[in-house]
Design a protein around this motif. Structure first.
Motif, PDB file in Angstrom:
ATOM      1  N   LEU A 158      22.392 -14.386  40.707  1.00 50.61           N
ATOM      2  CA  LEU A 158      21.284 -13.760  41.430  1.00 50.61           C
ATOM      3  C   LEU A 158      20.066 -14.675  41.511  1.00 50.61           C
ATOM      4  CD1 LEU A 158      21.565 -10.036  40.280  1.00 50.61           C
ATOM      5  CD2 LEU A 158      22.805 -11.272  42.068  1.00 50.61           C
ATOM      6  N   VAL A 160      17.939 -17.106  43.851  1.00 51.64           N
ATOM      7  CA  VAL A 160      17.723 -16.927  45.290  1.00 51.64           C
ATOM      8  C   VAL A 160      18.506 -17.939  46.126  1.00 51.64           C
ATOM      9  CG1 VAL A 160      15.736 -18.458  45.673  1.00 51.64           C
ATOM     10  CG2 VAL A 160      15.883 -16.270  46.896  1.00 51.64           C
ATOM     11  N   LEU A 200      20.729 -12.478  52.220  1.00 53.63           N
ATOM     12  CA  LEU A 200      19.544 -11.655  52.386  1.00 53.63           C
ATOM     13  C   LEU A 200      18.583 -12.329  53.360  1.00 53.63           C
ATOM     14  CD1 LEU A 200      19.146 -11.060  48.588  1.00 53.63           C
ATOM     15  CD2 LEU A 200      19.716  -9.262  50.238  1.00 53.63           C
ATOM     16  N   CYS A 204      12.901 -10.186  52.352  1.00 56.96           N
ATOM     17  CA  CYS A 204      13.612  -9.045  51.761  1.00 56.96           C
ATOM     18  C   CYS A 204      12.797  -8.454  50.608  1.00 56.96           C
ATOM     19  CB  CYS A 204      14.973  -9.514  51.263  1.00 56.96           C
ATOM     20  SG  CYS A 204      15.918  -8.275  50.372  1.00 56.96           S
ATOM     21  N   ASP A 206      12.242  -4.982  47.646  1.00 53.44           N
ATOM     22  CA  ASP A 206      13.008  -4.389  46.551  1.00 53.44           C
ATOM     23  C   ASP A 206      14.145  -3.484  47.030  1.00 53.44           C
ATOM     24  OD1 ASP A 206      11.224  -5.655  44.883  1.00 53.44           O
ATOM     25  OD2 ASP A 206      10.184  -3.828  44.253  1.00 53.44           O
ATOM     26  N   TYR A 209      17.079  -5.286  48.652  1.00 55.49           N
ATOM     27  CA  TYR A 209      17.729  -6.127  47.648  1.00 55.49           C
ATOM     28  C   TYR A 209      18.592  -5.285  46.702  1.00 55.49           C
ATOM     29  CZ  TYR A 209      18.409  -9.792  44.171  1.00 55.49           C
ATOM     30  OH  TYR A 209      18.975 -10.707  43.306  1.00 55.49           O
ATOM     31  N   THR A 212      21.692  -3.924  48.327  1.00 56.46           N
ATOM     32  CA  THR A 212      22.697  -4.975  48.486  1.00 56.46           C
ATOM     33  C   THR A 212      23.335  -5.322  47.150  1.00 56.46           C
ATOM     34  OG1 THR A 212      21.381  -5.863  50.313  1.00 56.46           O
ATOM     35  CG2 THR A 212      23.119  -7.266  49.450  1.00 56.46           C
ATOM     36  N   LEU A 213      22.538  -5.342  46.090  1.00 59.06           N
ATOM     37  CA  LEU A 213      23.084  -5.589  44.759  1.00 59.06           C
ATOM     38  C   LEU A 213      24.084  -4.507  44.378  1.00 59.06           C
ATOM     39  CD1 LEU A 213      23.176  -7.012  42.015  1.00 59.06           C
ATOM     40  CD2 LEU A 213      21.134  -5.708  41.358  1.00 59.06           C
ATOM     41  N   PRO A 240      13.648 -14.934  43.350  1.00 64.19           N
ATOM     42  CA  PRO A 240      13.460 -13.921  44.396  1.00 64.19           C
ATOM     43  C   PRO A 240      12.070 -13.262  44.385  1.00 64.19           C
ATOM     44  CG  PRO A 240      15.560 -13.586  43.267  1.00 64.19           C
ATOM     45  CD  PRO A 240      14.757 -14.556  42.445  1.00 64.19           C
ATOM     46  N   LEU A 249      11.773 -14.608  49.517  1.00 61.33           N
ATOM     47  CA  LEU A 249      11.969 -13.164  49.426  1.00 61.33           C
ATOM     48  C   LEU A 249      10.686 -12.531  48.880  1.00 61.33           C
ATOM     49  CD1 LEU A 249      15.629 -12.882  48.069  1.00 61.33           C
ATOM     50  CD2 LEU A 249      14.829 -13.311  50.395  1.00 61.33           C
ATOM     51  N   LEU A 251      10.452  -9.765  46.343  1.00 60.07           N
ATOM     52  CA  LEU A 251      10.698  -8.804  45.279  1.00 60.07           C
ATOM     53  C   LEU A 251       9.506  -8.753  44.329  1.00 60.07           C
ATOM     54  CD1 LEU A 251      13.632  -9.202  46.401  1.00 60.07           C
ATOM     55  CD2 LEU A 251      14.395  -8.632  44.094  1.00 60.07           C
ATOM     56  N   ARG A 259      16.694  -4.877  38.888  1.00 57.38           N
ATOM     57  CA  ARG A 259      17.872  -5.722  39.106  1.00 57.38           C
ATOM     58  C   ARG A 259      18.565  -6.036  37.783  1.00 57.38           C
ATOM     59  NH1 ARG A 259      17.005 -12.095  39.788  1.00 57.38           N
ATOM     60  NH2 ARG A 259      16.287 -11.639  37.654  1.00 57.38           N
TER      61      ARG A 259
END
Length: 318
Positions: A158, A160, A200, A204, A206, A209, A212-213, A240, A249, A251, A259
């Motif tokens: 995970l 980026v 992503l 992008c 939270d 993301y 998708t996670l 990220p 991203l 986040l 996450r």
């Protein structure tokens, strides 16, 4: 919970270099001050024989003996020096230690690592040797020597940036499942094929993301419906984060904490040990990257505590 560090081994970089070398010592200082339950140990150096489990003999010799060309050094992003070699060995060694400890105790971490751009035959993107690839192969070899069943491994990457080197090393290896959740338009611009890649968009946030996670984790466990992996390597990149110089991203700290919770809780609930590497983090404000890594380690410690409470005492002792 046991965690490993190697920040005493610092390679000299020219002024203005964008790699955040001080980040690792700053992280260890905060861990010592704010996470007293985390037991820190200095990593041992990986040996040549260990490195050769994932890298070609020519490449290992070129790094160790200072024979990398100028172009190869530019691709790595570091000038060669004996300190570069020692730091790279220690970074791999920390992941080896974390992997062994995770197999014994459920969760462990190292305070650097995640050097996923290193291929078998070359380094790239601030990555000299691929710590996760070496550790996966060594843990499998050690299980074989103990006459245990084949140790199947999953990599949950995970950071980026896509784990192109890891994907390449394990491209034809059915015993290692590679998952990468990364920025579509970010480095590396030529991606390799992981077993599962989810891309992503720039900006992008939270919610997208984490949705998708969830999809990625569902597909990971679905692909292991017949047999769970025996070990997960989790690359918990801080890049990220919305304040990262290289991430693209958006986040938040809270999103990244969630996450970590989802990944680590999913592993614990299935009884799958997990070894954590910090991977990337290039904040405009370096303290932001350190804070993301710190909350990863706090969540890891919480999951380790839950893991110990659910396991027999004799099993925890290894």
């Amino acid at each position: 919970m046991q965690a490993y560090y190697s920040d005493h081994f610092v390679l000299p970089l020219p002024p203005g270099h964008r790699f955040p070398m001080p980040k690792y010592r700053l992280l260890r200082d905060r861990v010592q001050a704010e996470v007293p339950g985390l037991v820190l140990a200095e990593a041992v150096a990986a040996t040549d024989d260990e490195l050769l489990l994932a890298h070609t003999p020519h490449y290992v010799q070129s790094v160790v003996d200072g024979l990398l060309s100028a172009a190869e050094q530019r691709e790595i992003g570091f000038p060669w020096s004996p300190a570069m070699v020692e730091r790279a060995r220690r970074s791999v060694g920390a992941t080896l230690c974390a992997a062994r400890t995770a197999l014994a105790e459920g969760v462990s971490a190292q305070l650097a690592g995640g050097t996923h751009h290193a291929y078998a035959h070359k380094g790239s993107g601030f990555c000299v040797f691929n710590d996760v690839a070496v550790a996966a192969r060594l843990m499998q070899a050690e299980a074989h020597r103990r006459r245990r069943p084949l140790l199947r491994v999953a990599v949950i990457d995970l950071d980026v940036h896509q784990g192109n080197g890891t994907a390449s090393i394990f491209a034809d290896d059915d015993s290692v499942f590679t998952l990468s959740l990364h920025g579509a338009r970010n480095f590396p611009f030529r991606k390799e094929a992981s077993d599962l890649d989810l891309e992503l968009p720039d900006g992008c946030t939270d919610d997208l993301y984490l949705d998708t996670l969830d999809q990625a984790l569902h597909m990971l466990w679905l692909s292991h419906a017949q047999a769970l992996p025996g070990l997960v390597f989790y690359l918990a990149g801080a890049d990220p984060h919305e304040g990262d110089r290289l991430g693209r991203l958006k986040l938040t700290h809270a999103g990244l904490a969630e996450r970590d919770r989802r990944v680590l809780a999913a592993c614990r609930e299935r009884g799958v040990p997990v070894a954590i590497s910090m991977a990337g983090g290039y904040g405009h404000v370096i303290a932001d990257s350190v804070a993301v890594h710190l909350q990863t380690l706090r969540e890891a410690q919480a999951q380790w505590t839950a893991w110990q409470a659910a396991r027999p005492v004799e099993e925890c002792s290894g």
